[in-house]
Motif scaffolding. Structure first.
Motif, PDB file in Angstrom:
ATOM      1  N   ILE A  84       0.835  -1.203   0.000  1.00 45.02           N
ATOM      2  CA  ILE A  84       0.000   0.000   0.000  1.00 45.02           C
ATOM      3  C   ILE A  84       0.872   1.255   0.000  1.00 45.02           C
ATOM      4  N   LYS A  85       1.905   1.278   0.813  1.00 44.13           N
ATOM      5  CA  LYS A  85       2.804   2.442   0.858  1.00 44.13           C
ATOM      6  C   LYS A  85       3.482   2.669  -0.484  1.00 44.13           C
ATOM      7  N   GLU A  86       3.960   1.585  -1.091  1.00 46.62           N
ATOM      8  CA  GLU A  86       4.652   1.716  -2.369  1.00 46.62           C
ATOM      9  C   GLU A  86       3.682   2.172  -3.464  1.00 46.62           C
ATOM     10  N   THR A  87       2.435   1.729  -3.377  1.00 49.07           N
ATOM     11  CA  THR A  87       1.421   2.193  -4.336  1.00 49.07           C
ATOM     12  C   THR A  87       1.180   3.685  -4.174  1.00 49.07           C
ATOM     13  N   LEU A  88       1.064   4.148  -2.941  1.00 52.89           N
ATOM     14  CA  LEU A  88       0.842   5.576  -2.686  1.00 52.89           C
ATOM     15  C   LEU A  88       2.062   6.402  -3.086  1.00 52.89           C
ATOM     16  N   ARG A  89       3.248   5.830  -2.954  1.00 50.87           N
ATOM     17  CA  ARG A  89       4.459   6.547  -3.370  1.00 50.87           C
ATOM     18  C   ARG A  89       4.521   6.684  -4.887  1.00 50.87           C
ATOM     19  N   LEU A  90       4.326   5.564  -5.576  1.00 51.98           N
ATOM     20  CA  LEU A  90       4.477   5.556  -7.028  1.00 51.98           C
ATOM     21  C   LEU A  90       3.309   6.233  -7.737  1.00 51.98           C
ATOM     22  N   HIS A  91       2.133   6.161  -7.126  1.00 47.24           N
ATOM     23  CA  HIS A  91       0.933   6.746  -7.731  1.00 47.24           C
ATOM     24  C   HIS A  91       0.268   7.677  -6.706  1.00 47.24           C
ATOM     25  N   THR A  92       0.899   8.803  -6.467  1.00 49.05           N
ATOM     26  CA  THR A  92       0.359   9.791  -5.529  1.00 49.05           C
ATOM     27  C   THR A  92      -0.958  10.324  -6.090  1.00 49.05           C
ATOM     28  N   LEU A  93      -2.055  10.039  -5.413  1.00 46.18           N
ATOM     29  CA  LEU A  93      -3.383  10.268  -5.991  1.00 46.18           C
ATOM     30  C   LEU A  93      -3.724  11.743  -6.169  1.00 46.18           C
ATOM     31  N   VAL A  94      -3.297  12.577  -5.243  1.00 45.08           N
ATOM     32  CA  VAL A  94      -3.508  14.028  -5.371  1.00 45.08           C
ATOM     33  C   VAL A  94      -2.121  14.645  -5.475  1.00 45.08           C
ATOM     34  N   PRO A  95      -1.572  14.719  -6.685  1.00 42.81           N
ATOM     35  CA  PRO A  95      -0.146  15.043  -6.863  1.00 42.81           C
ATOM     36  C   PRO A  95       0.287  16.386  -6.314  1.00 42.81           C
ATOM     37  N   LEU A  96      -0.600  17.387  -6.342  1.00 39.99           N
ATOM     38  CA  LEU A  96      -0.235  18.714  -5.836  1.00 39.99           C
ATOM     39  C   LEU A  96      -0.886  19.011  -4.481  1.00 39.99           C
ATOM     40  N   LEU A  97      -1.440  17.980  -3.864  1.00 35.56           N
ATOM     41  CA  LEU A  97      -2.119  18.113  -2.578  1.00 35.56           C
ATOM     42  C   LEU A  97      -3.181  19.214  -2.630  1.00 35.56           C
ATOM     43  N   ILE A 103       9.191  34.260   0.014  1.00 40.70           N
ATOM     44  CA  ILE A 103       7.775  33.931  -0.149  1.00 40.70           C
ATOM     45  C   ILE A 103       6.980  34.843   0.780  1.00 40.70           C
ATOM     46  N   PRO A 104       6.268  35.829   0.200  1.00 30.57           N
ATOM     47  CA  PRO A 104       5.510  36.772   1.037  1.00 30.57           C
ATOM     48  C   PRO A 104       4.304  36.117   1.697  1.00 30.57           C
ATOM     49  N   SER A 105       3.867  36.721   2.756  1.00 33.80           N
ATOM     50  CA  SER A 105       2.651  36.276   3.427  1.00 33.80           C
ATOM     51  C   SER A 105       1.472  36.360   2.454  1.00 33.80           C
ATOM     52  N   GLY A 106       0.613  35.341   2.487  1.00 36.22           N
ATOM     53  CA  GLY A 106      -0.554  35.331   1.606  1.00 36.22           C
ATOM     54  C   GLY A 106      -0.319  34.654   0.265  1.00 36.22           C
ATOM     55  N   THR A 107       0.899  34.160   0.028  1.00 41.15           N
ATOM     56  CA  THR A 107       1.205  33.486  -1.236  1.00 41.15           C
ATOM     57  C   THR A 107       0.557  32.100  -1.265  1.00 41.15           C
ATOM     58  N   GLN A 108      -0.102  31.774  -2.370  1.00 42.45           N
ATOM     59  CA  GLN A 108      -0.667  30.433  -2.523  1.00 42.45           C
ATOM     60  C   GLN A 108       0.448  29.469  -2.922  1.00 42.45           C
ATOM     61  N   VAL A 109       0.527  28.361  -2.216  1.00 46.28           N
ATOM     62  CA  VAL A 109       1.630  27.423  -2.397  1.00 46.28           C
ATOM     63  C   VAL A 109       1.086  26.047  -2.766  1.00 46.28           C
ATOM     64  N   PHE A 110       1.700  25.433  -3.790  1.00 48.22           N
ATOM     65  CA  PHE A 110       1.371  24.059  -4.169  1.00 48.22           C
ATOM     66  C   PHE A 110       2.579  23.169  -3.881  1.00 48.22           C
ATOM     67  N   ILE A 111       2.352  22.030  -3.241  1.00 47.37           N
ATOM     68  CA  ILE A 111       3.415  21.081  -2.926  1.00 47.37           C
ATOM     69  C   ILE A 111       3.327  19.919  -3.915  1.00 47.37           C
ATOM     70  N   ASN A 112       4.396  19.690  -4.659  1.00 48.37           N
ATOM     71  CA  ASN A 112       4.400  18.617  -5.653  1.00 48.37           C
ATOM     72  C   ASN A 112       4.785  17.295  -4.974  1.00 48.37           C
ATOM     73  N   ALA A 113       3.793  16.667  -4.343  1.00 41.69           N
ATOM     74  CA  ALA A 113       4.039  15.413  -3.622  1.00 41.69           C
ATOM     75  C   ALA A 113       4.426  14.294  -4.578  1.00 41.69           C
ATOM     76  N   TRP A 114       3.915  14.351  -5.812  1.00 42.48           N
ATOM     77  CA  TRP A 114       4.228  13.336  -6.821  1.00 42.48           C
ATOM     78  C   TRP A 114       5.725  13.346  -7.126  1.00 42.48           C
ATOM     79  N   ALA A 115       6.290  14.531  -7.326  1.00 34.79           N
ATOM     80  CA  ALA A 115       7.710  14.643  -7.642  1.00 34.79           C
ATOM     81  C   ALA A 115       8.578  14.253  -6.444  1.00 34.79           C
ATOM     82  N   ILE A 116       8.157  14.621  -5.243  1.00 36.50           N
ATOM     83  CA  ILE A 116       8.909  14.273  -4.038  1.00 36.50           C
ATOM     84  C   ILE A 116       9.001  12.759  -3.895  1.00 36.50           C
ATOM     85  N   ALA A 117       7.902  12.069  -4.175  1.00 28.96           N
ATOM     86  CA  ALA A 117       7.856  10.609  -4.020  1.00 28.96           C
ATOM     87  C   ALA A 117       8.665   9.877  -5.082  1.00 28.96           C
ATOM     88  N   ARG A 118       9.094  10.593  -6.128  1.00 26.18           N
ATOM     89  CA  ARG A 118       9.910   9.974  -7.190  1.00 26.18           C
ATOM     90  C   ARG A 118      11.291  10.632  -7.284  1.00 26.18           C
TER      91      ARG A 118
END
Length: 206
Positions: free
Chosen positions: A67-80, A96-111
């Motif tokens: 299950i962990k390896e599946t979630l790593r390789l296929h991150t379902l919500v890639p940008l959270l 990064i100023p206050s109020g900046t919208q930030v996207f985390i690329n979890a898909w890229a981190i996991a690979r």
């Protein structure tokens, strides 16, 4: 507001759950040795009973690794889920100023090859005797996000995933019908689904 929250729970709790199970089954069918290993673990734990119970899951380390390896390789919500910085911060030389919208690329981190050995390969064994978990405390693997805003349904989702997958491989021998089902192409969207649906034949184990 109550209706909106309930709708969010249903949408977030069904789409991602079925998608992660589909990816797990696809990867197990693509890697017969991993499927065999998981079935042997399930048969050992099930001991001929009608089904594997929730209490048995803690005794199934290979299931959890799959299950962990599946979630790593296929991150379902890639940008959270988008975040917003609450104060001015400096990260790796970037302001990064206050109020900046930030996207985390979890898909890229996991690979990330600097964090994972053979990151493009499905290797559940990497999580055996490995403390890295998906609960948001290890930033190499954050399919559910991290911090106070991480997914509140982590435990629910993981129990459903583990229980369903454990009983599927315990009760059935699975085989794919049509090679296109093993194609790992992904759709575009907030949630990464399998582009080509997988059609599986389930034969009751003798």
């Amino acid at each position: 507001m109550i209706k909106a929250i309930i709708l969010d729970l249903f949408l977030a709790g069904t789409d991602t759950t079925f998608a992660s199970l589909e990816w797990a089954i696809c990867e197990l069918l693509r890697h017969p040795q991993a499927m065999k290993e998981l079935q042997q673990e399930a048969l050992k734990i099930g001991q001929g009973r009608s089904m594997i119970a929730e209490d048995d899951l803690e005794k199934m380390p290979y299931l959890k690794a799959v299950i962990k390896e599946t979630l790593r390789l296929h991150t379902l919500v890639p940008l959270l889920v988008p975040r917003e910085s609450t104060q001015d911060v400096k990260i790796l030389g970037y302001d990064i100023p206050s109020g900046t919208q930030v996207f985390i690329n979890a898909w890229a981190i996991a690979r990330d090859p600097s964090k994972w050995e053979a990151p493009e390969e499905f290797k559940p064994e990497r999580f055996l005797n490995n403390p890295i978990d998906y609960k948001g405390f290890h930033f190499e693997l954050i399919p559910f996000g991290a911090g106070r805003r991480r997914c509140p349904g982590i435990q629910f989702a993981m129990i459903i995933n583990e229980l369903v997958l454990a009983n599927l491989v315990y009760k059935f021998d699975l085989s794919v019908m049509g090679e296109e089902g093993l194609d790992t192409s992904e759709t575009n969207g907030i949630t990464i689904l399998k582009k080509c649906p997988i059609l599986v034949s389930a034969t009751p184990c003798s």
